[in-house]
Design a protein around this motif. Structure first.
Motif, mmCIF file in Angstrom:
data_model
loop_
_atom_site.group_PDB
_atom_site.id
_atom_site.type_symbol
_atom_site.label_atom_id
_atom_site.label_comp_id
_atom_site.label_asym_id
_atom_site.label_seq_id
_atom_site.Cartn_x
_atom_site.Cartn_y
_atom_site.Cartn_z
ATOM 1 N N ASN A 340 0.835 -1.208 0.000
ATOM 2 C CA ASN A 340 0.000 0.000 0.000
ATOM 3 C C ASN A 340 0.866 1.252 0.000
ATOM 4 O OD1 ASN A 340 -2.474 -1.120 -0.134
ATOM 5 N ND2 ASN A 340 -2.989 -0.871 2.035
ATOM 6 N N LYS A 343 2.326 1.829 -3.268
ATOM 7 C CA LYS A 343 1.295 2.131 -4.263
ATOM 8 C C LYS A 343 0.882 3.606 -4.202
ATOM 9 C CE LYS A 343 -3.317 0.314 -4.617
ATOM 10 N NZ LYS A 343 -4.108 -0.867 -4.322
ATOM 11 N N PHE A 344 0.810 4.139 -2.970
ATOM 12 C CA PHE A 344 0.270 5.495 -2.825
ATOM 13 C C PHE A 344 1.356 6.561 -2.621
ATOM 14 C CE2 PHE A 344 -3.217 2.687 -1.448
ATOM 15 C CZ PHE A 344 -4.149 3.055 -2.401
ATOM 16 N N ASP A 367 5.106 6.461 5.088
ATOM 17 C CA ASP A 367 5.344 6.922 3.721
ATOM 18 C C ASP A 367 5.073 8.412 3.598
ATOM 19 O OD1 ASP A 367 2.563 7.513 2.807
ATOM 20 O OD2 ASP A 367 2.255 5.375 3.097
ATOM 21 N N GLY A 371 -1.554 10.237 1.405
ATOM 22 C CA GLY A 371 -2.306 10.338 2.656
ATOM 23 C C GLY A 371 -3.761 9.927 2.458
ATOM 24 N N ILE A 372 -4.501 9.941 3.552
ATOM 25 C CA ILE A 372 -5.903 9.500 3.489
ATOM 26 C C ILE A 372 -6.798 10.646 3.940
ATOM 27 C CG2 ILE A 372 -7.569 7.792 4.348
ATOM 28 C CD1 ILE A 372 -5.066 6.012 4.931
ATOM 29 N N ILE A 380 -11.436 3.070 7.104
ATOM 30 C CA ILE A 380 -10.436 2.559 6.177
ATOM 31 C C ILE A 380 -10.166 1.060 6.361
ATOM 32 C CG2 ILE A 380 -8.191 2.902 7.328
ATOM 33 C CD1 ILE A 380 -9.111 4.371 3.959
ATOM 34 N N ILE A 385 -13.565 -1.075 1.291
ATOM 35 C CA ILE A 385 -13.550 0.378 1.396
ATOM 36 C C ILE A 385 -12.251 0.906 0.798
ATOM 37 C CG2 ILE A 385 -13.334 2.289 3.041
ATOM 38 C CD1 ILE A 385 -16.159 1.257 2.726
ATOM 39 N N GLN A 386 -12.425 1.857 -0.073
ATOM 40 C CA GLN A 386 -11.263 2.548 -0.610
ATOM 41 C C GLN A 386 -11.567 4.022 -0.503
ATOM 42 O OE1 GLN A 386 -11.635 0.602 -4.351
ATOM 43 N NE2 GLN A 386 -9.726 -0.481 -4.029
ATOM 44 N N ALA A 387 -10.514 4.792 -0.363
ATOM 45 C CA ALA A 387 -10.750 6.229 -0.309
ATOM 46 C C ALA A 387 -11.377 6.635 -1.647
ATOM 47 C CB ALA A 387 -9.433 6.940 -0.076
ATOM 48 N N GLY A 397 -7.040 -2.006 -7.045
ATOM 49 C CA GLY A 397 -7.109 -2.657 -5.725
ATOM 50 C C GLY A 397 -8.507 -3.158 -5.431
ATOM 51 N N THR A 398 -8.586 -3.975 -4.398
ATOM 52 C CA THR A 398 -9.864 -4.601 -4.071
ATOM 53 C C THR A 398 -10.498 -4.001 -2.826
ATOM 54 O OG1 THR A 398 -8.647 -6.178 -2.751
ATOM 55 C CG2 THR A 398 -9.199 -6.844 -5.003
ATOM 56 N N GLY A 399 -9.727 -3.239 -2.061
ATOM 57 C CA GLY A 399 -10.257 -2.713 -0.806
ATOM 58 C C GLY A 399 -10.318 -3.795 0.270
ATOM 59 N N GLY A 401 -7.299 -5.464 1.339
ATOM 60 C CA GLY A 401 -5.993 -5.577 1.997
ATOM 61 C C GLY A 401 -6.010 -5.192 3.470
ATOM 62 N N LEU A 402 -6.512 -3.990 3.771
ATOM 63 C CA LEU A 402 -6.441 -3.530 5.158
ATOM 64 C C LEU A 402 -7.390 -4.311 6.058
ATOM 65 C CD1 LEU A 402 -6.029 0.346 4.869
ATOM 66 C CD2 LEU A 402 -4.352 -1.357 5.556
ATOM 67 N N SER A 426 1.299 8.791 5.297
ATOM 68 C CA SER A 426 0.618 7.956 6.285
ATOM 69 C C SER A 426 1.638 7.127 7.041
ATOM 70 C CB SER A 426 -0.352 6.989 5.604
ATOM 71 O OG SER A 426 -1.100 7.639 4.625
#
Ligand code: ADP
Length: 591
Positions: A340, A343-344, A367, A371-372, A380, A385-387, A397-399, A401-402, A426
């Protein structure tokens, strides 16, 4: 009981034509009941022998009409009903006053009055009006006894006819209520049963869907793990054969790391389904903590090479070398968080830090990425759930991972959290209750250790429908026990043929096979009446469904290993069983 056909006809021909407010529940019955009262009130006026009371009868009918109109306009039923009862009380008492008091049959109508609120509003409202009517009756009785009432002078015949009609109609009306209640009760029961049937059907469908999903997961898991077993197994055999060729060693080590990573991803996907059913499991082992963290970090190194990023890993000196938890789960968590972060983050740095802290070991991935957003932060960790939508479009992404990461941390008895500033970056952290462990015997030494049983000519039977898996097991066995003989069978039937024809020291049994599976074959072996039936059987399976694993173990396995298995571990189990001599022990899961 009203038959279903009649009921359907009543519904279609009568109820559907009523004003909207009278179509549901007990309202159609109320409509009929009030129409009945109106008819009686207007019908009795012309035959009323007493001219003073005929007008009251009409007034009564009008009051009920007003009630119907107000109700159809949507006014609250309880209010209109109390009001109508109050209005009706006047003409009723007026009728009684002019027709002989307690001797008057019109008193019966007064008795019908509480039935209306009882039925329309509630039993309590009915009891209130019963009290009112009772008080009115006492008043009428007193007035009659005192001779205060208007003297009624009626002919006996007129009195007789009116009394007869009154009592008959009042009986009909009083019967109407229990009838309606009975009818309503039955229809509620019928509806309840129908709804229950629907729910049962839905539940059966859900259970079936769940079963199919589990079946699907089990077969996907099997299909993915089976080739991985061959890849990892052959790779580890090859690695042992090239200790003097550093280039080949390095390449094979890369293959191993990538295959390991692929295994982690496969586990991630499969975990998601287990995560849904609450069946995530962890297998603790003592492992090299610092190496594992470094390994997770290194997995992304090739990717970062093409990025303009400082990618760093800092492991404090006091972080234990060896720790005990589920190593694969820890890898999954680190891989998810590092993935993640990379990725971001487009510039700046991604830092993996590991420190000791009073609660154990604190891991953090920091990182300098996008940010979120503050509004996304509270949810999150929810799955899917994805931002904001545009992030999903841009980054994919699939939302999941977290959400999985959070469950995994909880599984390892840890805690997870994050802080993030939109536009600045983040920091995701998790703490695991890890303590320093003593180093286990080095694996490489174990692999090379001289086995006590190595020189003997063991007879092994390997049962697996996949050629490559048979080959792998054969290679592993032949490497550890060069004098041994390995017989291969493609399915249970073939295995049992071999089994009956000769003696085997140990069987390695796959679970899912065509013709006859490992469960049936193991059962058949255990049922043979010779001492052969006690020979050790090691179950090898890529299936991860807990119920099916249980079934396999119950069939009479000595040990069960999950694919992909560690060749050294397999050899250890084989040797332990060969040495034990008393082969059929309570099965244990050695994976
Ligand atoms: P996905 O597989 O879609 O990335 P995750 O559950 O891993 O799903 O993450 C959910 C969302 O959380 C992501 O879509 C992203 O919006 C946000 N997110 C997670 N990690 C970071 C991070 N390091 N920086 C910024 N946003 C993040």
């Amino acid at each position: 009981m009203m038959s279903a056909n009649l009921q359907r006809w009543v519904q279609g021909a009568v109820v559907s034509r009523l004003p909207q407010a009278f179509r549901l529940g007990k309202m159609p019955y109320l409509f009929v009941f009030e129409v009945l009262i109106i008819l009686v009130a207007f019908g009795f006026a012309p035959i009323d022998p007493n001219p003073q009371t005929a007008m009251s009868s009409i007034f009564l009918g009008l009051a009920v009409i007003v009630h119907l109109v107000l109700t159809s306009r949507g006014m609250p039923l309880s209010q209109t009903t109390h009001l109508t009862c109050l209005i009706c009380l006047g003409p009723l008492l007026h009728m009684v006053w002019f027709s002989g008091g307690v001797w008057s049959p019109r008193l019966t109508w007064l008795l019908v009055l509480p039935v209306i609120p009882f039925y329309i509003i509630s039993p309590r409202a009915g009891y209130v009006w019963l009290g009112v009517v009772f008080a009115a009756q006492i008043g009428v009785a007193v007035c009659t006894a005192q001779g205060w009432l208007f003297p009624a002078q009626l002919s006996d015949e007129a009195q007789f006819n009116y009394a007869f009609a009154t009592f008959s109609m009042a009986t009909v009306m009083l019967l109407f209520v229990p009838l309606v209640y009975d009818q309503q009760h039955r229809s509620t029961l019928r509806e309840g049963r129908l709804r229950q049937k629907e729910l049962e059907k839905k539940q059966a469908e859900l259970e079936q869907a769940q079963e199919m999903r589990e079946h699907f997961i089990a077969s996907v898991s099997h299909e993915l793990r089976t080739p991985m077993n061959a890849i990892l197994g052959f790779n580890s055999l090859l690695i042992k054969r090239v200790p003097h060729n550093p280039r080949a060693f390095e390449i094979l080590e890369h293959t191993r790391q990538s295959a390991d990573h692929l295994m982690t991803v496969i586990n991630d996907v499969l975990d998601y389904s287990q995560f849904l059913t609450g069946r995530l499991t962890a297998h603790a082992e003592t492992f090299a903590l610092r190496d594992t963290v470094q390994h997770a970090f290194d997995l992304f190194a090739p990717r970062v090479k093409s990025m303009d990023l400082a990618y760093r890993c800092e492991i404090d000196a006091d972080v234990p070398e060896w720790a005990s938890t589920d190593r694969h789960r820890l890898m999954q968590i680190l891989v998810n968080l590092l993935g993640n972060a990379l990725k971001f983050t487009h510039q700046g740095q991604v830092l993996l830090r590991v420190q000791t802290d009073p609660g154990g070991v604190l891991f953090s991935v920091e990182d300098t990425g996008i940010g979120i957003a503050l509004e996304d932060q509270p949810r999150i960790f929810q799955r899917f759930i994805q931002a904001q939508g545009e992030i999903q479009k841009r980054y994919g992404g699939t939302g999941l991972g977290l959400a999985i990461t959070q469950s995994l941390v909880a599984l390892l008895q840890g805690e997870i959290g994050f802080d993030s500033t939109p536009g600045q970056g983040s920091r995701f952290w998790f703490r695991l209750p890890l303590t320093a462990q003593t180093a286990p015997q080095p694996l490489k030494l174990q692999a090379r250790k001289e086995r006590q049983t190595a020189g003997q000519a063991w007879q092994f039977l390997v049962v697996d429908d996949h050629h490559l898996n048979r080959l792998l097991v054969q290679q592993i066995l032949k490497t550890a026990w060069p004098e041994s003989r390995v017989v291969e069978a493609e399915n249970g039937v073939q295995a049992l043929d071999f089994w009956r024809a000769q003696r085997f020291d140990l069987v390695l049994m796959d679970m899912l096979m065509p013709v006859m599976d490992g469960v049936q074959t193991t059962q058949a072996i255990r049922q043979s009446f010779t001492s052969q039936g006690l020979a050790p059987v090691i179950g090898l399976t890529a299936n991860v469904n807990p119920q099916e694993l249980e079934r396999f173990k119950d069939a009479g396995l000595s040990v069960l290993l999950l694919k992909p298995f560690d060749p050294v571990k397999l050899c250890d189990e084989v040797e332990a069983l060969l040495l034990r001599g008393a082969p059929l022990a309570p099965p244990s899961l050695a994976a």
